[in-house]
Design a protein around this motif. Structure first.
Motif, PDB file in Angstrom:
ATOM      1  N   LEU A  29      -8.488  14.242  -4.508  1.00 25.58           N
ATOM      2  CA  LEU A  29      -7.057  14.007  -4.309  1.00 25.58           C
ATOM      3  C   LEU A  29      -6.831  13.067  -3.136  1.00 25.58           C
ATOM      4  O   LEU A  29      -7.623  13.011  -2.197  1.00 25.58           O
ATOM      5  N   PHE A  30      -5.700  12.384  -3.200  1.00 23.75           N
ATOM      6  CA  PHE A  30      -5.245  11.515  -2.115  1.00 23.75           C
ATOM      7  C   PHE A  30      -3.740  11.709  -1.991  1.00 23.75           C
ATOM      8  O   PHE A  30      -3.008  11.605  -2.985  1.00 23.75           O
ATOM      9  N   THR A  31      -3.261  11.992  -0.794  1.00 24.33           N
ATOM     10  CA  THR A  31      -1.835  12.207  -0.574  1.00 24.33           C
ATOM     11  C   THR A  31      -1.173  10.893  -0.174  1.00 24.33           C
ATOM     12  O   THR A  31      -1.565  10.272   0.819  1.00 24.33           O
ATOM     13  N   LEU A  32      -0.176  10.493  -0.939  1.00 19.17           N
ATOM     14  CA  LEU A  32       0.488   9.199  -0.726  1.00 19.17           C
ATOM     15  C   LEU A  32       1.743   9.367   0.137  1.00 19.17           C
ATOM     16  O   LEU A  32       2.836   8.948  -0.253  1.00 19.17           O
ATOM     17  N   ASP A  33       1.573   9.954   1.304  1.00 20.66           N
ATOM     18  CA  ASP A  33       2.740  10.231   2.129  1.00 20.66           C
ATOM     19  C   ASP A  33       2.772   9.432   3.424  1.00 20.66           C
ATOM     20  O   ASP A  33       3.616   9.664   4.278  1.00 20.66           O
ATOM     21  N   GLU A  34       1.854   8.481   3.560  1.00 17.25           N
ATOM     22  CA  GLU A  34       1.819   7.684   4.774  1.00 17.25           C
ATOM     23  C   GLU A  34       1.608   6.219   4.427  1.00 17.25           C
ATOM     24  O   GLU A  34       0.935   5.891   3.458  1.00 17.25           O
ATOM     25  N   ASP A  35       2.174   5.331   5.262  1.00 20.72           N
ATOM     26  CA  ASP A  35       1.875   3.913   5.126  1.00 20.72           C
ATOM     27  C   ASP A  35       0.423   3.685   5.540  1.00 20.72           C
ATOM     28  O   ASP A  35      -0.082   4.318   6.459  1.00 20.72           O
ATOM     29  N   ARG A  36      -0.229   2.760   4.866  1.00 18.49           N
ATOM     30  CA  ARG A  36      -1.614   2.449   5.193  1.00 18.49           C
ATOM     31  C   ARG A  36      -1.723   0.982   5.588  1.00 18.49           C
ATOM     32  O   ARG A  36      -1.604   0.085   4.756  1.00 18.49           O
ATOM     33  N   ASP A  37      -1.928   0.726   6.857  1.00 12.69           N
ATOM     34  CA  ASP A  37      -2.013  -0.651   7.321  1.00 12.69           C
ATOM     35  C   ASP A  37      -3.279  -1.342   6.828  1.00 12.69           C
ATOM     36  O   ASP A  37      -3.351  -2.571   6.813  1.00 12.69           O
ATOM     37  N   ASP A  38      -4.291  -0.550   6.471  1.00 10.01           N
ATOM     38  CA  ASP A  38      -5.551  -1.155   6.049  1.00 10.01           C
ATOM     39  C   ASP A  38      -5.590  -1.476   4.562  1.00 10.01           C
ATOM     40  O   ASP A  38      -6.560  -2.025   4.073  1.00 10.01           O
ATOM     41  N   TRP A  39      -4.517  -1.139   3.811  1.00 11.39           N
ATOM     42  CA  TRP A  39      -4.454  -1.545   2.418  1.00 11.39           C
ATOM     43  C   TRP A  39      -4.085  -3.015   2.352  1.00 11.39           C
ATOM     44  O   TRP A  39      -3.160  -3.467   3.008  1.00 11.39           O
ATOM     45  N   GLN A  40      -4.775  -3.749   1.514  1.00  7.55           N
ATOM     46  CA  GLN A  40      -4.514  -5.179   1.389  1.00  7.55           C
ATOM     47  C   GLN A  40      -4.471  -5.554  -0.084  1.00  7.55           C
ATOM     48  O   GLN A  40      -5.170  -4.976  -0.905  1.00  7.55           O
ATOM     49  N   SER A  41      -3.646  -6.542  -0.393  1.00  8.48           N
ATOM     50  CA  SER A  41      -3.610  -7.034  -1.769  1.00  8.48           C
ATOM     51  C   SER A  41      -4.775  -7.978  -2.044  1.00  8.48           C
ATOM     52  O   SER A  41      -5.120  -8.247  -3.181  1.00  8.48           O
ATOM     53  N   VAL A  42      -5.388  -8.484  -0.966  1.00  7.02           N
ATOM     54  CA  VAL A  42      -6.541  -9.368  -1.115  1.00  7.02           C
ATOM     55  C   VAL A  42      -7.643  -8.882  -0.188  1.00  7.02           C
ATOM     56  O   VAL A  42      -7.419  -8.661   0.987  1.00  7.02           O
ATOM     57  N   LEU A  43      -8.816  -8.680  -0.724  1.00  9.87           N
ATOM     58  CA  LEU A  43      -9.984  -8.347   0.088  1.00  9.87           C
ATOM     59  C   LEU A  43     -10.981  -9.483  -0.068  1.00  9.87           C
ATOM     60  O   LEU A  43     -11.599  -9.629  -1.123  1.00  9.87           O
ATOM     61  N   HIS A  77       2.731  12.179  -9.748  1.00 10.50           N
ATOM     62  CA  HIS A  77       1.278  12.033  -9.682  1.00 10.50           C
ATOM     63  C   HIS A  77       0.827  10.728 -10.332  1.00 10.50           C
ATOM     64  O   HIS A  77       1.460  10.244 -11.266  1.00 10.50           O
ATOM     65  N   VAL A  78      -0.279  10.208  -9.840  1.00  9.22           N
ATOM     66  CA  VAL A  78      -0.934   9.080 -10.493  1.00  9.22           C
ATOM     67  C   VAL A  78      -2.417   9.413 -10.622  1.00  9.22           C
ATOM     68  O   VAL A  78      -3.061   9.848  -9.665  1.00  9.22           O
ATOM     69  N   GLY A  79      -2.931   9.261 -11.836  1.00 11.28           N
ATOM     70  CA  GLY A  79      -4.344   9.475 -12.080  1.00 11.28           C
ATOM     71  C   GLY A  79      -5.065   8.146 -12.179  1.00 11.28           C
ATOM     72  O   GLY A  79      -4.561   7.204 -12.800  1.00 11.28           O
ATOM     73  N   LEU A  80      -6.222   8.034 -11.558  1.00 11.87           N
ATOM     74  CA  LEU A  80      -7.031   6.823 -11.600  1.00 11.87           C
ATOM     75  C   LEU A  80      -8.221   7.053 -12.517  1.00 11.87           C
ATOM     76  O   LEU A  80      -8.837   8.125 -12.494  1.00 11.87           O
ATOM     77  N   ALA A  81      -8.557   6.034 -13.309  1.00  9.61           N
ATOM     78  CA  ALA A  81      -9.673   6.169 -14.248  1.00  9.61           C
ATOM     79  C   ALA A  81     -10.282   4.814 -14.543  1.00  9.61           C
ATOM     80  O   ALA A  81      -9.634   3.769 -14.362  1.00  9.61           O
ATOM     81  N   ASN A  82     -11.515   4.836 -15.000  1.00  8.88           N
ATOM     82  CA  ASN A  82     -12.190   3.634 -15.515  1.00  8.88           C
ATOM     83  C   ASN A  82     -12.191   2.482 -14.511  1.00  8.88           C
ATOM     84  O   ASN A  82     -11.972   1.332 -14.874  1.00  8.88           O
ATOM     85  N   ALA A 105       4.867   3.090  -4.176  1.00  9.44           N
ATOM     86  CA  ALA A 105       6.144   2.372  -4.243  1.00  9.44           C
ATOM     87  C   ALA A 105       7.010   2.884  -5.383  1.00  9.44           C
ATOM     88  O   ALA A 105       8.243   2.847  -5.303  1.00  9.44           O
ATOM     89  N   ALA A 106       6.363   3.389  -6.445  1.00 10.25           N
ATOM     90  CA  ALA A 106       7.102   3.904  -7.602  1.00 10.25           C
ATOM     91  C   ALA A 106       7.497   5.368  -7.439  1.00 10.25           C
ATOM     92  O   ALA A 106       8.119   5.943  -8.337  1.00 10.25           O
ATOM     93  N   GLY A 107       7.123   5.988  -6.313  1.00  6.96           N
ATOM     94  CA  GLY A 107       7.549   7.362  -6.049  1.00  6.96           C
ATOM     95  C   GLY A 107       6.490   8.421  -6.209  1.00  6.96           C
ATOM     96  O   GLY A 107       6.777   9.616  -6.031  1.00  6.96           O
ATOM     97  N   ALA A 108       5.259   8.034  -6.549  1.00  2.00           N
ATOM     98  CA  ALA A 108       4.195   9.028  -6.668  1.00  2.00           C
ATOM     99  C   ALA A 108       3.863   9.603  -5.294  1.00  2.00           C
ATOM    100  O   ALA A 108       3.910   8.904  -4.281  1.00  2.00           O
ATOM    101  N   GLU A 109       3.514  10.868  -5.272  1.00  2.00           N
ATOM    102  CA  GLU A 109       3.192  11.554  -4.021  1.00  2.00           C
ATOM    103  C   GLU A 109       1.716  11.917  -3.906  1.00  2.00           C
ATOM    104  O   GLU A 109       1.203  12.073  -2.795  1.00  2.00           O
ATOM    105  N   THR A 110       1.041  12.060  -5.039  1.00  2.00           N
ATOM    106  CA  THR A 110      -0.362  12.462  -5.035  1.00  2.00           C
ATOM    107  C   THR A 110      -1.137  11.655  -6.069  1.00  2.00           C
ATOM    108  O   THR A 110      -0.651  11.440  -7.182  1.00  2.00           O
ATOM    109  N   ALA A 111      -2.341  11.214  -5.675  1.00  2.00           N
ATOM    110  CA  ALA A 111      -3.260  10.552  -6.601  1.00  2.00           C
ATOM    111  C   ALA A 111      -4.453  11.465  -6.825  1.00  2.00           C
ATOM    112  O   ALA A 111      -4.860  12.209  -5.930  1.00  2.00           O
TER     113      ALA A 111
END
Length: 258
Positions: A111-125, A193-198, A224-230
């Motif tokens: 699980l991952f809780t989507l309740d905080e901003d993450r400065d280390d997330w980037q659209s380009v790595l 919720h958002v589930g990640l796969a594949n 951004a779409a309102g999910a709270e947990t992945a």
């Protein structure tokens, strides 16, 4: 199993997502047992997308057996599974064996809780960029994932058709390097919720940040779409990647396959 409300909520979201996927597919089948266990058949050649899923703390062997009987006419020519959030116990292990499902594996549920901003997330790595895929790009999705996982493309394309990828609760992503598709992943969104796969990367492009870039793009868009947990089920190979992103292992699921 000790009660874990966060894990149970995510597990129920995963069960609902599987049910919706089966409902989307022509000739798909889904039915609930009296205790909430799910029979879902998508017709996929991926075993965990056909069969029985229970998210109860203690799975009901009688309910599982009843759903197995209902599944038999539909899975005779398909790979299928029994997937449990709780421990199997002797009765379920025995009934699985009687149906040829003798391979038992454990899948980490993270699980991952989507309740905080993450400065280390980037659209380009580095040189990797990520974008959503259109439904019409289903062949790109199938080709990248098939190569990433060492499987024939038709295994992917038989399930992830334009119809499926065009559903509002399904979001496919592709990672690219200088315009070349090198990785892909899938998000299934159900309310909070958002589930990640594949999530996979072409062998020659691994360890360049593509899988992480896809994962973070999914999480960022879901938040951004309102999910709270992945949530996700991780393979042994991908476990360290998801831990680096911030996922935490909550429990292990039991899976019976042939």
């Amino acid at each position: 199993m000790p009660r874990n409300d966060a894990a149970l909520g995510a597990a129920e979201a995963f069960q609902t997502a599987t049910e919706r996927l089966a409902d989307t597919i022509p000739n798909g089948l889904h039915e609930r047992g009296p205790g909430g266990a799910l029979l879902a058949v998508t017709g996929s050649l991926i075993p965990v997308l056909n069969g029985i899923m229970s998210v109860a703390d203690v799975p009901d062997a009688a309910e599982i057996e009843s759903l197995c009987e209902k599944a038999e006419p539909y899975v005779q020519e398909l790979p299928w599974s029994i997937r449990l959030r709780g421990e199997a116990g002797e009765a379920i292990t025995s009934l699985a064996a009687r149906r040829g499902l003798t391979t038992l594996t454990q899948q980490p549920f993270m699980l991952f809780t989507l309740d905080e901003d993450r400065d280390d997330w980037q659209s380009v790595l580095g040189s990797v960029t990520v974008r959503p895929l259109e439904a019409e790009e289903h062949e790109t999705f199938a080709t990248v994932l098939a190569t990433a996982f060492g499987a024939p493309p038709f295994i992917i394309s038989s399930l992830y058709t334009p119809l499926v990828l065009g559903q509002p609760f399904v979001r496919a992503y592709v990672a690219e390097v200088e315009g070349t598709p090198v990785g892909a992943g899938l998000a299934i969104v159900t309310e909070r919720h958002v589930g990640l796969a594949n999530i996979g990367t072409l062998p020659e492009y691994r360890r360049r940040g593509a899988a992480r870039a896809v994962t973070e793009a999914i999480l960022r868009d879901a938040r951004a779409a309102g999910a709270e947990t992945a949530y996700l089920h991780a393979s042994d190979e991908a476990l360290s990647l998801f831990k680096q992103v911030g996922f935490r292992e909550q429990e292990a699921w039991t899976v019976f396959t042939a």
